[in-house]
Each structure stands twice: as C-alpha cells, then as structure tokens.
Write an enzyme that holds these catalytic residues in place. Sequence first.
Site, PDB file in Angstrom:
ATOM      1  N   GLU A  77     -22.782  25.176 -18.571  1.00 46.61           N
ATOM      2  CA  GLU A  77     -23.196  25.513 -17.199  1.00 46.61           C
ATOM      3  C   GLU A  77     -24.674  25.911 -17.109  1.00 46.61           C
ATOM      4  OE1 GLU A  77     -20.433  27.812 -14.885  1.00 46.61           O
ATOM      5  OE2 GLU A  77     -18.756  27.224 -16.158  1.00 46.61           O
ATOM      6  N   LYS A  85     -25.929  33.751 -18.881  1.00 48.06           N
ATOM      7  CA  LYS A  85     -25.757  33.088 -20.171  1.00 48.06           C
ATOM      8  C   LYS A  85     -27.085  32.438 -20.618  1.00 48.06           C
ATOM      9  CE  LYS A  85     -22.303  32.668 -22.129  1.00 48.06           C
ATOM     10  NZ  LYS A  85     -21.644  33.570 -23.124  1.00 48.06           N
TER      11      LYS A  85
HETATM   12  N1  NAD Z   1     -13.604  29.360 -21.247  1.00 49.64           N
HETATM   13  C1  NAD Z   1     -14.449  28.359 -21.209  1.00 49.64           C
HETATM   14  O1  NAD Z   1     -14.119  27.299 -20.696  1.00 49.64           O
HETATM   15  C2  NAD Z   1     -15.833  28.497 -21.804  1.00 49.64           C
HETATM   16  C3  NAD Z   1     -16.640  27.362 -21.918  1.00 49.64           C
HETATM   17  C4  NAD Z   1     -17.882  27.474 -22.504  1.00 49.64           C
HETATM   18  C5  NAD Z   1     -18.329  28.692 -22.965  1.00 49.64           C
HETATM   19  N2  NAD Z   1     -17.541  29.799 -22.820  1.00 49.64           N
HETATM   20  C6  NAD Z   1     -18.049  31.090 -23.348  1.00 49.64           C
HETATM   21  O2  NAD Z   1     -17.179  31.455 -24.402  1.00 49.64           O
HETATM   22  C7  NAD Z   1     -17.056  32.879 -24.477  1.00 49.64           C
HETATM   23  C8  NAD Z   1     -15.585  33.261 -24.433  1.00 49.64           C
HETATM   24  O3  NAD Z   1     -15.018  32.765 -23.238  1.00 49.64           O
HETATM   25  P1  NAD Z   1     -13.499  33.042 -22.868  1.00 49.64           P
HETATM   26  O4  NAD Z   1     -13.080  31.995 -21.943  1.00 49.64           O
HETATM   27  O5  NAD Z   1     -12.743  33.305 -24.099  1.00 49.64           O
HETATM   28  O6  NAD Z   1     -13.667  34.394 -22.052  1.00 49.64           O
HETATM   29  P2  NAD Z   1     -12.603  35.537 -21.737  1.00 49.64           P
HETATM   30  O7  NAD Z   1     -13.041  36.124 -20.452  1.00 49.64           O
HETATM   31  O8  NAD Z   1     -11.220  35.042 -21.900  1.00 49.64           O
HETATM   32  O9  NAD Z   1     -12.856  36.587 -22.917  1.00 49.64           O
HETATM   33  C9  NAD Z   1     -14.020  37.370 -23.001  1.00 49.64           C
HETATM   34  C10 NAD Z   1     -13.706  38.544 -23.924  1.00 49.64           C
HETATM   35  O10 NAD Z   1     -14.901  39.323 -24.060  1.00 49.64           O
HETATM   36  C11 NAD Z   1     -14.577  40.688 -23.905  1.00 49.64           C
HETATM   37  N3  NAD Z   1     -15.762  41.388 -23.390  1.00 49.64           N
HETATM   38  C12 NAD Z   1     -16.343  41.231 -22.166  1.00 49.64           C
HETATM   39  N4  NAD Z   1     -17.408  42.051 -22.070  1.00 49.64           N
HETATM   40  C13 NAD Z   1     -17.499  42.709 -23.259  1.00 49.64           C
HETATM   41  C14 NAD Z   1     -18.385  43.687 -23.768  1.00 49.64           C
HETATM   42  N5  NAD Z   1     -19.384  44.163 -23.035  1.00 49.64           N
HETATM   43  N6  NAD Z   1     -18.197  44.152 -25.021  1.00 49.64           N
HETATM   44  C15 NAD Z   1     -17.168  43.691 -25.787  1.00 49.64           C
HETATM   45  N7  NAD Z   1     -16.283  42.775 -25.348  1.00 49.64           N
HETATM   46  C16 NAD Z   1     -16.459  42.287 -24.095  1.00 49.64           C
HETATM   47  C17 NAD Z   1     -13.409  40.716 -22.926  1.00 49.64           C
HETATM   48  O11 NAD Z   1     -12.673  41.917 -23.033  1.00 49.64           O
HETATM   49  C18 NAD Z   1     -12.627  39.486 -23.365  1.00 49.64           C
HETATM   50  O12 NAD Z   1     -11.716  39.798 -24.390  1.00 49.64           O
HETATM   51  C19 NAD Z   1     -17.865  33.429 -23.307  1.00 49.64           C
HETATM   52  O13 NAD Z   1     -19.104  33.847 -23.809  1.00 49.64           O
HETATM   53  C20 NAD Z   1     -18.034  32.243 -22.364  1.00 49.64           C
HETATM   54  O14 NAD Z   1     -19.247  32.341 -21.675  1.00 49.64           O
HETATM   55  C21 NAD Z   1     -16.311  29.738 -22.253  1.00 49.64           C
END
Ligand code: NAD
Length: 335
Positions: free
Chosen positions: A137, A163
């Site tokens: 994104e 991000k």
């Molecule tokens: N889900 C997708 O499709 C996708 C795609 C590309 C990139 N990402 C990236 O991958 C990563 C994980 O995504 P996801 O879908 O598993 O997200 P999610 O929201 O399911 O999980 C995020 C986790 O991070 C923890 N968290 C949030 N803020 C925090 C903090 N300040 N300190 C410690 N822990 C914290 C939350 O408690 C949660 O367990 C993210 O960085 C997201 O930007 C996700």
Amino acid sequence: MIPEQYLLYPYRMRFIVTGGMGFIGSHFVELLLENEHEILLIDKMTYAANPLNLSQEVQNQANFRKIDIADAISLNECVEKFGLVDCIVNFAAESHVDRSIKNSMPFIESNIKGTMNLLELLRNGGAKSMIQISTDEVYGSLDTGSWDEQSNLDPRSPYSASKASAEMMCNAYRNTYGVKVIVTRCANNFGPRQSVEKFIPLAITSIFNGNQIPIYGDGSNRREWVHVFDHCQAIYNLAMAEKSNHYIYNIGGKEFSNLNIAEIISKTTNKEHANIEFVTDRLGHDFRYSVNDERIRSEFGWKPKYDFESAIGETIDWYRSNPEWIKISQKQVKK
Ligand SMILES: NC(=O)c1ccc[n+]([C@@H]2O[C@H](COP(=O)([O-])OP(=O)(O)OC[C@H]3O[C@@H](n4cnc5c(N)ncnc54)[C@H](O)[C@@H]3O)[C@@H](O)[C@H]2O)c1
C-alpha cells in the site's frame, strides 16, 4: 527452497518477533519454532491480537512478553534480559486502514515510533539485523501494470503513510549507521486467524451468520491476495539469508476485485451467488494495488505454494471450526 549460498541454516537463530500474537506474526512464530529457532515474542495485545492465536504452550516456548514497542523503556528492559539476537522481525503495527481514517494517532505511535525504537535497538548492537514488514500500500494506487521496488512511494491513507514513514526511517538508519535492515512490501494476506474486521473473514462470518457481505463502493477495487503461509515463507527465506543483493523485496499475490472475492467465497460455501450489501465507499479508497515480485523469486527462489481458489476452502473451514475464536475477535473489534 532457499538458495544454498545464502543459507545460514542449520544455525539456530535468536529472533525478536514483534506483533507475534496477531494474524501474520503468529504464523511466523510457528514457522520459527518448527525450525527450532529461539524467540522473544513481543506484543501489546491490542484488539487485533486474539489470545487464542497461539496456545499457551507455544506462547511459553516463544517467551511471550506483553510489551508496547512504542514504550522504549519497557522494550529495552525486556530485550536486555533476553540478550543479543540475530534478527528482529517487526510485524507489530496498527493494521486497519479504516481505523487510521478515524484516528491516525495510534498508527503514528505503533507504526512509526515503535519502529524507531526497534531501529535504536539495532543501532545499539542489541540485534544483528532487522526485517521491517511493510506493505504494497506504500506505493499508492495504479490503474494498469505493477510496481517494482524502484517505483515511487505515494501512500494515500494514514495507515500506508505511517508504514511508508517507518520505511523511510529504516532507510535512514541503514544509510547513516550501516545497520542491516530489509524491508518487505507484501500484498493482502488471507488464511486462518485474521481479525474479523478484515474483508475476507468479514465476508466468511457474514455468510455463516446469514448476513449480507458488506462491500465498499461498487466492489470493483482490486487487490492481490497471497496466503499467509507463503508470506511467512518469503520472510523466513530473507531472515535465513546471510546476505541479500537488495534491501527491499515485493511479495505479490493473485489479483481479484472485491466482488470476485465475495463470489468465490460464496460459491465455496455452496451459495449460488454472493449476497452483497454495497456500502458507502471508504474515504480516499485506493482503486488497485499490484506488485512485481520477480526480485524475491529470482534471488531467493521463493514462489507461492497456495492458489487463492484452491486454498480459500481450507481458510473457510478453519473459521467454521473455530467459533470461539470468532466470538473473541468479534468482541475485540467492537472495543
Ligand atoms: N494483513 C495483511 O494483509 C498485510 C499485508 C501486508 C503487510 N502487512 C503488515 O504485516 C504486519 C502484520 O499484519 P497483521 O495483518 O498480522 O496485523 P494484525 O493487526 O493482525 O496484528 C498486529 C499485531 O501487532 C500488535 N501490536 C500493535 N501495536 C503494537 C505495539 N505498539 N507494540 C507491540 N505490539 C503491537 C497487535 O497486538 C497485533 O497482535 C503489519 O505490520 C502490517 O502492516 C499486513
């Protein structure tokens, strides 16, 4: 297969995995444990972290600590106790675009300040390398073609801007202090344990409950979808590499419109047609994302094993078999 010349394995590595109680991070934790690595799992336990994502036994094995990465004092204390690590993999983030549109402050705290604190750990010698899990994104929206890693960044939501900002700090630390950081920009993930506020679990649970599937605008927005196991394998290949020729890697998937996704999920659950409710479009909704991931394919031999149409059935089955997990997730997203 990870090309031999890169491979550190069977070296048993020590990892910090942040956000490891969330969707993607929890699968990555399991992959590391399967391969007998040592982990310090850090998670703030926001609404997105389902306590059932990892069993108590796995949480113990992964040395789970409830810590906010934006809180430098607690983070440093915890990491110091654990000792020097080989690699930090930073999944921790506020991850939902809609929430960033309502209030971007938690995104600044966790996604930017949190990443900064991890980069400081790296700079101070607490870790040898870091992988920053970013997103496709950050490139913005495009009508045709695909972005490669040299394309300009044009983040258009507060989420993607946070991000992209974190990435800029990674680049600055790499350049200024010579630390080893890799950035991955992945497409949308699907699979078990994704919070029910996200599109695919929302569509699945809507069908289970006999509700209409809410779709933004006219449903023509297009995204690429990759299975969470494939995403984790790509990150694992990068983590196990002693060297890499680049520091940014796209990880792509198969492209569908949101309408296509709703139709495929409905058909897989034996519905003749998707029962859709078109809802007011998301503010500034990006039309299409698409990445060229030739770099990670050719350099690391990575390619996805899971095809969306064949793997979505297992994902639906997982949600069907986990009503307790769904109940918790639904309660948490209302917080
Ligand atoms: N889900 C997708 O499709 C996708 C795609 C590309 C990139 N990402 C990236 O991958 C990563 C994980 O995504 P996801 O879908 O598993 O997200 P999610 O929201 O399911 O999980 C995020 C986790 O991070 C923890 N968290 C949030 N803020 C925090 C903090 N300040 N300190 C410690 N822990 C914290 C939350 O408690 C949660 O367990 C993210 O960085 C997201 O930007 C996700």
